[in-house]
Scaffold this active site. Structure first.
Site, PDB file in Angstrom:
ATOM      1  N   ARG A  29       1.006  -1.270   0.074  1.00  0.00           N
ATOM      2  CA  ARG A  29       0.055  -0.197  -0.102  1.00  0.00           C
ATOM      3  C   ARG A  29       1.041   1.058  -0.169  1.00  0.00           C
ATOM      4  O   ARG A  29       0.538   2.216   0.516  1.00  0.00           O
ATOM      5  CB  ARG A  29      -0.876  -0.041   1.170  1.00  0.00           C
ATOM      6  CG  ARG A  29      -2.347   0.166   0.660  1.00  0.00           C
ATOM      7  CD  ARG A  29      -3.371   0.133   2.002  1.00  0.00           C
ATOM      8  NE  ARG A  29      -3.655  -1.086   2.333  1.00  0.00           N
ATOM      9  CZ  ARG A  29      -4.132  -1.452   3.743  1.00  0.00           C
ATOM     10  NH1 ARG A  29      -4.007  -0.523   4.732  1.00  0.00           N
ATOM     11  NH2 ARG A  29      -4.093  -2.641   4.086  1.00  0.00           N
ATOM     12  N   ARG A  33      -3.354   6.688   1.131  1.00  0.00           N
ATOM     13  CA  ARG A  33      -4.125   7.770   1.667  1.00  0.00           C
ATOM     14  C   ARG A  33      -3.016   8.576   2.604  1.00  0.00           C
ATOM     15  O   ARG A  33      -3.456   9.569   3.009  1.00  0.00           O
ATOM     16  CB  ARG A  33      -5.115   7.364   2.356  1.00  0.00           C
ATOM     17  CG  ARG A  33      -6.217   6.971   1.454  1.00  0.00           C
ATOM     18  CD  ARG A  33      -7.642   6.576   2.337  1.00  0.00           C
ATOM     19  NE  ARG A  33      -7.540   5.199   2.772  1.00  0.00           N
ATOM     20  CZ  ARG A  33      -8.349   4.462   3.474  1.00  0.00           C
ATOM     21  NH1 ARG A  33      -9.530   5.109   3.739  1.00  0.00           N
ATOM     22  NH2 ARG A  33      -8.148   3.463   3.799  1.00  0.00           N
ATOM     23  N   ARG A  42      -6.644  11.411  -5.662  1.00  0.00           N
ATOM     24  CA  ARG A  42      -8.088  10.924  -5.718  1.00  0.00           C
ATOM     25  C   ARG A  42      -9.171  11.906  -5.652  1.00  0.00           C
ATOM     26  O   ARG A  42     -10.237  11.537  -6.261  1.00  0.00           O
ATOM     27  CB  ARG A  42      -8.066   9.995  -4.304  1.00  0.00           C
ATOM     28  CG  ARG A  42      -9.441   9.396  -4.120  1.00  0.00           C
ATOM     29  CD  ARG A  42      -9.577   8.603  -2.911  1.00  0.00           C
ATOM     30  NE  ARG A  42     -10.885   7.964  -2.545  1.00  0.00           N
ATOM     31  CZ  ARG A  42     -11.100   6.850  -1.945  1.00  0.00           C
ATOM     32  NH1 ARG A  42     -10.292   6.109  -1.514  1.00  0.00           N
ATOM     33  NH2 ARG A  42     -12.432   6.761  -1.684  1.00  0.00           N
ATOM     34  N   ASP A  79      -6.996  -2.530  -6.999  1.00  0.00           N
ATOM     35  CA  ASP A  79      -7.789  -3.281  -6.144  1.00  0.00           C
ATOM     36  C   ASP A  79      -7.625  -4.692  -6.216  1.00  0.00           C
ATOM     37  O   ASP A  79      -7.748  -5.222  -7.328  1.00  0.00           O
ATOM     38  CB  ASP A  79      -8.990  -2.553  -5.895  1.00  0.00           C
ATOM     39  CG  ASP A  79      -9.762  -3.027  -4.344  1.00  0.00           C
ATOM     40  OD1 ASP A  79     -10.462  -4.035  -4.397  1.00  0.00           O
ATOM     41  OD2 ASP A  79      -9.336  -2.388  -3.481  1.00  0.00           O
ATOM     42  N   TYR A 155     -14.820 -11.838   0.105  1.00  0.00           N
ATOM     43  CA  TYR A 155     -15.579 -10.499  -0.169  1.00  0.00           C
ATOM     44  C   TYR A 155     -16.837 -10.955  -1.078  1.00  0.00           C
ATOM     45  O   TYR A 155     -17.754 -10.289  -0.880  1.00  0.00           O
ATOM     46  CB  TYR A 155     -14.657  -9.916  -0.913  1.00  0.00           C
ATOM     47  CG  TYR A 155     -13.675  -8.910  -0.076  1.00  0.00           C
ATOM     48  CD1 TYR A 155     -13.999  -7.774   0.533  1.00  0.00           C
ATOM     49  CD2 TYR A 155     -12.335  -9.506  -0.082  1.00  0.00           C
ATOM     50  CE1 TYR A 155     -12.905  -7.217   1.512  1.00  0.00           C
ATOM     51  CE2 TYR A 155     -11.426  -8.658   0.787  1.00  0.00           C
ATOM     52  CZ  TYR A 155     -11.841  -7.572   1.407  1.00  0.00           C
ATOM     53  OH  TYR A 155     -10.943  -7.044   2.026  1.00  0.00           O
TER      54      TYR A 155
END
Length: 364
Positions: A29, A33, A42, A79, A155
């Site tokens: 990652r 963010r 973003r 992703d 998921y």
């Protein structure tokens, strides 16, 4: 398709258990963010999927951490849930929330509609891989990736993230036949997807078995590891005569190193609960090891980060040096970087890895 020659192959050499002059470092990652420039991009993209599905934005954010830090590899910005999205499950991300699927896979009828998706639906990913590889211009290698068959299934059955995995485990225990059908389709989809990334320019690929560690012993081997093996068996191992390393990371998988040491891959990723010296002894010299500092170390003061980096490098011990192959280490976090991480602390970590790993080689 021709790309610029690679200037820094330290990461690939370490994956292949060859000698390097320092321990390579990249971070799970690493484009995310915690970086203000990522947040700005973003915001321009309007949403996470707007970012991930736009080739120019995906290229921009993949390269952002490399502008700040002396990282030894780039990883595709995407992703893990792109594959089930392409299967028609309808992926979305609400601001401040995790991923959600419009449809779940829980019944015989749901499973009957599943198939390996048309890779044309994932063209944006492959275009991003090629774009990023060109933009890197040989600076460092590019890693492609996918979620593991089991992690994707979690998921798909749950419809999003989960605290207790109740739906997916209920299905696994009550209808193992259905679970195996989902996992087989997922494995073939992941293999096709990763091979397309390799064709597009990925120089290594990683399988993220993020939720393998939630399984009971025995169930991990049957429902996660078996399908990771099915993926690996189908993956291209080289492109244009150049080896493509394959990395498998199971969060919570330290219990099963004995089962994973014989996987047909080049490197095993480890989370922060694993002692690297013990892992090296358990796995032997058949695999490079990747990891495994606790991501929360990055909230400590610089001197503590420096100390903990040295401790991780020392716990692995002296890596292979000289001709041939031997035990090697790729430095990484034990899981993804937190969005709250101070960016300046990441520089401390990356620089400490290079400094200490060079020092340990001269001592050895």
């Amino acid at each position: 398709m021709s790309f610029a020659p690679l200037q820094n192959d330290t990461f690939l050499r370490a994956c292949l258990r060859q000698s390097t002059d320092h321990t390579p470092v990249w971070l799970m990652r690493q484009a995310g963010r915690y970086l203000p420039e990522y947040c700005a991009t973003r915001a321009r993209a309007g949403s996470f999927m707007g970012l991930a599905t736009n080739v120019d934005y995906a290229t921009e954010v993949t390269l952002q951490p490399l502008e700040r830090y002396a990282l030894d590899a780039a990883i595709l910005f995407s992703d893990i849930l792109t594959v089930p999205d392409a299967m028609g499950l309808g992926l979305s991300f609400a601001q401040g929330e995790g991923p959600k699927f419009a449809k779940t896979v829980r019944t015989e009828a749901d499973v009957a509609t599943l198939a390996v998706p048309d890779m044309a639906k994932l063209r944006y990913v492959f275009d991003a891989v090629t774009s990023i590889r060109k933009a890197l211009n040989g600076r460092v290698p590019l890693i492609g990736f996918s979620g593991s068959p089991w992690t994707l299934a979690c998921y798909m059955v749950e419809g999003g993230g989960s605290d207790d995995y109740r739906a997916v485990k209920s299905l696994m225990y009550s209808r193992p036949d259905l679970m195996h059908r989902i996992l087989a389709i997922n494995a073939d989809s992941v293999a096709t997807y990763l091979n397309a990334q390799i064709e597009a320019g990925a120089q290594a690929v990683m399988i993220f078995d993020s939720w393998g560690g939630v399984l009971a012993d025995g169930k991990f081997q049957d429902f996660s590891l078996a399908y990771t093996k099915r993926v690996l068996a189908q993956l291209k191992t080289e492109k244009d005569g150049v080896k493509i390393p394959r990395i498998v990371f199971t969060k919570g998988g330290g219990l099963w190193l004995d089962d994973m040491k014989d996987l047909d891959c080049e490197a095993l990723g480890l989370d922060w609960t694993v002692n690297l010296a013990k892992a090296r002894a358990a796995v032997g010299d058949s695999k490079a090891l990747q990891g495994n500092i606790d991501p929360n170390v990055l909230f400590a003061p610089p001197e503590a980060i420096d100390r903990e980096v040295a401790a991780v490098l020392e716990s692995f011990g002296p890596p292979h040096q000289g001709a041939g192959t031997g035990p090697t280490h790729i430095f990484n976090l034990g899981h993804g970087i937190s969005q709250y991480t101070p960016p300046e602390n990441v520089k401390v970590l990356v620089d400490a890895v290079h400094t200490h790993s060079k020092r340990l080689r001269t001592q050895g």
